[in-house]
Design a protein around this motif. Structure first.
Motif, mmCIF file in Angstrom:
data_model
loop_
_atom_site.group_PDB
_atom_site.id
_atom_site.type_symbol
_atom_site.label_atom_id
_atom_site.label_comp_id
_atom_site.label_asym_id
_atom_site.label_seq_id
_atom_site.Cartn_x
_atom_site.Cartn_y
_atom_site.Cartn_z
ATOM 1 N N ASN A 52 0.821 -1.208 0.000
ATOM 2 C CA ASN A 52 0.000 0.000 0.000
ATOM 3 C C ASN A 52 0.854 1.258 0.000
ATOM 4 O O ASN A 52 0.495 2.269 -0.617
ATOM 5 N N GLU A 53 2.006 1.194 0.687
ATOM 6 C CA GLU A 53 2.868 2.375 0.785
ATOM 7 C C GLU A 53 3.419 2.798 -0.581
ATOM 8 O O GLU A 53 3.776 3.952 -0.787
ATOM 9 N N TYR B 18 12.801 13.620 -2.216
ATOM 10 C CA TYR B 18 13.968 12.737 -2.217
ATOM 11 C C TYR B 18 15.245 13.461 -1.780
ATOM 12 O O TYR B 18 16.317 12.861 -1.802
ATOM 13 N N ASN B 19 15.110 14.711 -1.385
ATOM 14 C CA ASN B 19 16.283 15.468 -0.928
ATOM 15 C C ASN B 19 16.556 15.115 0.531
ATOM 16 O O ASN B 19 15.963 15.679 1.454
ATOM 17 N N SER B 20 17.463 14.173 0.741
ATOM 18 C CA SER B 20 17.750 13.709 2.108
ATOM 19 C C SER B 20 18.689 14.641 2.856
ATOM 20 O O SER B 20 19.083 14.351 3.980
ATOM 21 N N PRO C 151 10.455 8.789 0.125
ATOM 22 C CA PRO C 151 9.109 8.212 0.095
ATOM 23 C C PRO C 151 9.021 6.863 -0.600
ATOM 24 O O PRO C 151 8.063 6.119 -0.376
ATOM 25 N N THR C 152 9.986 6.533 -1.465
ATOM 26 C CA THR C 152 10.016 5.246 -2.143
ATOM 27 C C THR C 152 11.468 4.787 -2.227
ATOM 28 O O THR C 152 12.397 5.573 -1.992
ATOM 29 N N SER D 179 8.970 9.219 6.729
ATOM 30 C CA SER D 179 9.283 9.628 5.369
ATOM 31 C C SER D 179 8.744 11.026 5.129
ATOM 32 O O SER D 179 7.753 11.434 5.744
ATOM 33 N N PRO D 180 9.399 11.812 4.220
ATOM 34 C CA PRO D 180 8.926 13.156 3.963
ATOM 35 C C PRO D 180 7.561 13.144 3.311
ATOM 36 O O PRO D 180 7.225 12.223 2.566
#
Length: 309
Positions: A91-92, A210-212, A220-221, A307-308
């Motif tokens: 689901n995520e 995706y900017n860690s 997020p993925t 997660s962001p």
């Protein structure tokens, strides 16, 4: 959640080599696990089946392009078919198969379709990920399976060698558990849809989930489709308290908990790169191990696995 991060040096070396997606009826290039699947209507030994290799670390976008090429379809056909395929994703994932296009060798025949190939890949991933070892390892690390696949994808992108994977996974988990931003250049590259030798300070400030550097927690993925070694490292990371690492030169990746020591390692890396960059000796296309700041990173009271948004 966003947070400012201080300027930092670029201190990354190569990932695990070039990614090659190859379609052929004979010799194949790439690291992958064979999946014993026959094309529909085909009997073993009656025809010479063409095969599609998905190497470890390939991104979904590369897989789509490879399937288009394998099936002689117009560019973009497989990407458009993702929504039509019946893919058994967590689901995520929200329908995004990144991380679940399992690296393997897939037979294809004249009846193969983008949907059937994607289904093979996702089914192979679920068979691997839904087993007890992955579930137990994820739980031990206070994660779910999808988060564990995401960690494995970062390990796949960041580790210079198979031997480094367990330590890289430990750095990722240590940073998450301490409320530190991951600050991995590989996530920036994913946001920019590239694989680069360097990430600039300006690029660490891009607006992206995706900017860690700017956002806490995992992306997020997943950022690629990890192989077995990276998954093994993610569920069973090597014990240690490392927070930093840099590949000073091939075969010499240094992990440390001490920021001052890390800076000395970075300085050695920089000196070697400057020497290679002279006109008589051009620098190879390499990049460092994970992105880390030039100053001590902030420690924020953030849930380590958030997660962001």
């Amino acid at each position: 959640m966003q947070t400012k991060t201080p300027p930092r040096r670029t201190t990354r070396l190569t990932r695990r080599g070039r990614i090659a997606l190859v379609v052929t009826g004979a010799v194949l290039a790439g690291t992958a696990v064979a999946v014993p699947l026959l094309g529909r209507g085909e009997e073993a030994g009656t025809t010479r089946t063409r095969t599609l290799v998905i190497p470890e670390g390939a991104r979904a976008s590369q897989v789509y392009d490879a399937v288009d090429k394998a099936l002689a379809l117009p560019a973009g056909t497989t990407r458009k078919s993702v929504g039509k395929a019946t893919l058994k994703l967590p689901n995520e994932a929200q329908g995004n198969p990144e991380g679940y296009l399992y690296p393997a060798t897939y037979p294809i025949d004249e009846k193969a379709t983008p949907q059937s190939l994607l289904q093979f890949m996702v089914d192979a991933a679920n068979k691997k990920y839904n087993g007890a070892p992955v579930a137990a390892g994820a739980q031990h690390n206070a994660m779910n399976v999808y988060q564990t696949v995401t960690v494995a994808s970062i390990v796949q992108a960041e580790a210079a060698t198979k031997a480094d994977m367990g330590k890289v996974a430990r750095v990722v988990l240590n940073r998450l558990q301490r409320g530190m931003p991951l600050q991995m250049d590989s996530t920036i590259d994913y946001a920019l849809n590239r694989r680069s030798a360097r990430v600039s300070p300006d690029e660490t400030r891009i607006e992206s989930p995706y900017n860690s550097y700017q956002r806490m927690g995992l992306p997020p993925t997943p950022i690629d489709n990890p192989g077995e070694d990276a998954m093994r490292a993610a569920i069973n990371p090597e014990p240690g308290d490392w927070l930093y690492f840099v590949t000073v030169k091939p075969g010499d990746t240094r992990f440390t908990t001490d920021y001052a020591e890390h800076q000395r390692n970075v300085a050695e890396f920089d000196a070697l790169q400057q020497g290679k960059a002279r006109p008589s000796s051009p620098a190879p296309a390499q990049r460092s191990s994970p992105g880390v700041p030039a100053q001590q990173p902030p420690r924020l009271p953030q849930s380590p696995l958030q997660s962001p948004q």
